[in-house]
Design a protein around this motif. Sequence first.
Motif, PDB file in Angstrom:
ATOM      1  N   LEU A  85      77.710  29.971 -40.805  1.00  0.00           N
ATOM      2  CA  LEU A  85      79.027  30.490 -40.452  1.00  0.00           C
ATOM      3  C   LEU A  85      80.076  29.489 -40.921  1.00  0.00           C
ATOM      4  CD1 LEU A  85      80.652  32.689 -38.812  1.00  0.00           C
ATOM      5  CD2 LEU A  85      80.586  31.057 -36.907  1.00  0.00           C
ATOM      6  N   GLN A 139      82.511  33.495 -29.402  1.00  0.00           N
ATOM      7  CA  GLN A 139      81.642  33.480 -28.224  1.00  0.00           C
ATOM      8  C   GLN A 139      82.396  33.904 -26.971  1.00  0.00           C
ATOM      9  OE1 GLN A 139      80.394  29.398 -28.691  1.00  0.00           O
ATOM     10  NE2 GLN A 139      78.354  30.033 -29.380  1.00  0.00           N
ATOM     11  N   LEU A 191      83.988  29.573 -33.893  1.00  0.00           N
ATOM     12  CA  LEU A 191      82.776  30.015 -33.208  1.00  0.00           C
ATOM     13  C   LEU A 191      83.056  30.169 -31.713  1.00  0.00           C
ATOM     14  CD1 LEU A 191      79.766  30.673 -33.066  1.00  0.00           C
ATOM     15  CD2 LEU A 191      79.300  28.202 -33.064  1.00  0.00           C
ATOM     16  N   MET A 213      73.838  27.847 -38.334  1.00  0.00           N
ATOM     17  CA  MET A 213      73.663  28.597 -37.096  1.00  0.00           C
ATOM     18  C   MET A 213      72.246  28.473 -36.537  1.00  0.00           C
ATOM     19  SD  MET A 213      76.596  29.739 -36.166  1.00  0.00           S
ATOM     20  CE  MET A 213      76.208  31.016 -34.968  1.00  0.00           C
ATOM     21  N   LEU A 257      76.240  36.923 -34.310  1.00  0.00           N
ATOM     22  CA  LEU A 257      76.182  35.457 -34.369  1.00  0.00           C
ATOM     23  C   LEU A 257      74.737  34.972 -34.259  1.00  0.00           C
ATOM     24  CD1 LEU A 257      79.233  34.508 -32.118  1.00  0.00           C
ATOM     25  CD2 LEU A 257      79.026  34.149 -34.597  1.00  0.00           C
TER      26      LEU A 257
END
Length: 189
Positions: free
Chosen positions: A141, A124, A120, A168, A135
């Motif tokens: 995820l 990002q 993640l 998420m 996302l």
Amino acid sequence: MNMAKYAKQKEVKMSENTIIRMCGVEPESIVDGPGFRYVVFVQGCPHHCPGCHNPQSHPFDAGYELSVQELYDDIRSNPHIKGVTLSGGEPFCQVEGLLELTRKLKADGVNVMSFTGYTLEELQARGDAATDELLGLLDILVDGRYIDEQRNLTLLYRGSENQRLIDMNKTRAQGEIVEWSSNYDIQIG
């Protein structure tokens, strides 16, 4: 983790004819996420993890093309489907098409989860509006590369112990990573 960027996302414009390079689909699955799901296997993966479950999905020039609308229509043709799982290959190598698909599915109240070999934090760090928006729409995820030496067949929805199963929605709400658990009351349709 900077969750504030999800609050003010720039809308990414998409073409009505967006194409996704596909490896295949599983139109009815109960093992690739919670509930009765449709699984999208995209074509192309840069990770080439030893022991990968889908090595046929690695070449970027293999597979076949399908428009987002054709894929969406196929998914929605089964009224029993309550969730869609994005798998591969590497879904985050085809962000634009999967974002367009996910927008349509979320508008219908469909639960969307994705697998990725990236973490993640790596996603990002891209600073890409389409990645950020995707996302921001995902419910679950599974992140991290598959590591054969950490293989564990008792894990829920993932294959190696380094991979995280991230809720998420709770992660966005709390501003820190929250692992998904089947004990959570998640809406899947």
